[in-house]
Design an enzyme around this catalytic site. Structure first.
Site, PDB file in Angstrom:
ATOM      1  N   THR A   1      -0.654  -7.327  16.612  1.00 16.74           N
ATOM      2  CA  THR A   1      -1.953  -6.761  16.275  1.00 16.74           C
ATOM      3  C   THR A   1      -2.480  -7.437  15.022  1.00 16.74           C
ATOM      4  OG1 THR A   1      -0.864  -4.953  15.096  1.00 16.74           O
ATOM      5  CG2 THR A   1      -1.534  -4.532  17.365  1.00 16.74           C
TER       6      THR A   1
ATOM      7  N   ALA B   1      10.256  -5.157   8.146  1.00 18.72           N
ATOM      8  CA  ALA B   1       9.002  -5.326   7.419  1.00 18.72           C
ATOM      9  C   ALA B   1       7.958  -4.319   7.880  1.00 18.72           C
ATOM     10  CB  ALA B   1       8.480  -6.749   7.614  1.00 18.72           C
ATOM     11  N   ASP B   2       7.988  -3.956   9.156  1.00 20.25           N
ATOM     12  CA  ASP B   2       6.994  -3.011   9.671  1.00 20.25           C
ATOM     13  C   ASP B   2       7.142  -1.637   9.024  1.00 20.25           C
ATOM     14  OD1 ASP B   2       9.487  -2.721  10.930  1.00 20.25           O
ATOM     15  OD2 ASP B   2       8.625  -2.144  12.855  1.00 20.25           O
TER      16      ASP B   2
END
EC number: 2.7.1.33
Length: 260
Positions: free
Chosen positions: A13, A108-109
Site C-alpha cells: 500500500t 517494521a509494520d
C-alpha cells in the site's frame, strides 16, 4: 510529494502526501516475481491517473516485512523517480522505545503502527492491525513498545477452513444476521466473524487487565479491521490510514538527517 509505502505479505500500500496532507493511496498485490521495471511502470501509471508525474516525488519512506521484494521495489523508485528511498529499520528515529526481547526482531509494520497510534491518539494504547496476521500491541503512556500478541488473520482463518476441509467452500468475509446459520456458507461466516469478534474482545480485556488500566485507548487498522471494529464497543478508533500516518511521522522525525 512524499510517498509512504507499506510492503506487507498480502498487499503493498502506498500513500501520497502533498503539503502534509494525504491526498490519495494505491494498493497492489504483493508478488515476489515482479521486476523493478514492472513496479516502476505501475507506479508511474497510477501517478499519471491522479494527475501527477514520477518527477513530482521528492522522497519515499518504506516499511517492509517482505525482504525479498525490497531490492526490486527500491530499484524501481531509484530508476523512475530518481530518489533513494528510506527503509524503516536500524538507525531510523521513531520516537518509540522498544522494550521487548531482541528489539531488532520487531516487524517494521508493528513499529510504524505504534508510532502512528501513539503520536496521533496518545498513550497508553492498544494497537490492533487486522492484516495477514492480526497483531495486538501495547504502547505505554511514555511511548514504550511493551509487546503484544499475534494471531492468524481473519482471511487466513477463513482460508484454512476451506483448504483443509474438502467439503467446505471458499467464503466471503461477511457477518451474517444470525449466528445460528441454516446453510454451510453462512455457518462458516458466522463461525469466522463472530469467533473473531470474540477473540478480539477477549484479548483486549486481557491486555487491559495485565497492563492495569481499563481505560486504555484501543486503535485498530487493517483492511478487514473495519468489519470487526464496527461490531464491538471495545475498539475506540478504526483508522484505515494509521500506517501511512506512522510513516509520515517517522519521516518528519528523520527529515533533517535525510536532507543532508
Amino acid at each position: 510529494m512524499l510517498v509512504v509505502v507499506d510492503i506487507g505479505n498480502t498487499n503493498i500500500t502506498m500513500g501520497f502526501y502533498k503539503d502534509d496532507k494525504l491526498i490519495d493511496n494505491y494498493r497492489l498485490t504483493t508478488k515476489f516475481q515482479r521486476t523493478s521495471d514492472e513496479y516502476g511502470v505501475m507506479i508511474a501509471s497510477y501517478m499519471n491517473a491522479i494527475g501527477y508525474k514520477m518527477a513530482d516525488i521528492e522522497d519515499v519512506i518504506i516499511s517492509s516485512v517482505v525482504p525479498k521484494i525490497n531490492y526490486s521495489f527500491s530499484s524501481s523508485i531509484i530508476k523512475y523517480a530518481h530518489v533513494t528511498p528510506t527503509f524503516v529499520g536500524p538507525g531510523v528515529k521513531t520516537g518509540i522505545s522498544v522494550k521487548i526481547e531482541h528489539p531488532s526482531s520487531l516487524g517494521a509494520d508493528r513499529l510504524v503502527d505504534a508510532v502512528g497510534a501513539y503520536y496521533t491518539y496518545g498513550g497508553p494504547c492498544i494497537v490492533i492491525d487486522f492484516g495477514t496476521a492480526t497483531t495486538y500491541d501495547v504502547v505505554s503512556e511514555k511511548g514504550e513498545f511493551l509487546g503484544g500478541a499475534t494471531s492468524a488473520g481473519i482471511g487466513i482463518t477463513a482460508g484454512v477452513l476451506s483448504s483443509m476441509a474438502a467439503q467446505l467452500p471458499e467464503i466471503e468475509i461477511f457477518k451474517p444476521d444470525r449466528i445460528i446459520a441454516k446453510n454451510t456458507v453462512k455457518s462458516m461466516q458466522a463461525g469466522v466473524v463472530f469467533g473473531y469478534i470474540g477473540q478480539t474482545e477477549y484479548i483486549i480485556k486481557q491486555i487491559k487487565e495485565e497492563y492495569g488500566d481499563p481505560h486504555m485507548k484501543v486503535i485498530s487498522t487493517g483492511g478487514l479491521g473495519k468489519i470487526i471494529a464496527h461490531e464491538t464497543d471495545l475498539i475506540d478508533i478504526y483508522d484505515p490510514d494509521l500506517t501511512f500516518k506512522g510513516l509520515k511521522i517517522i519521516y518528519d522525525k528523520n527529515k533533517p538527517q535525510l536532507k543532508k
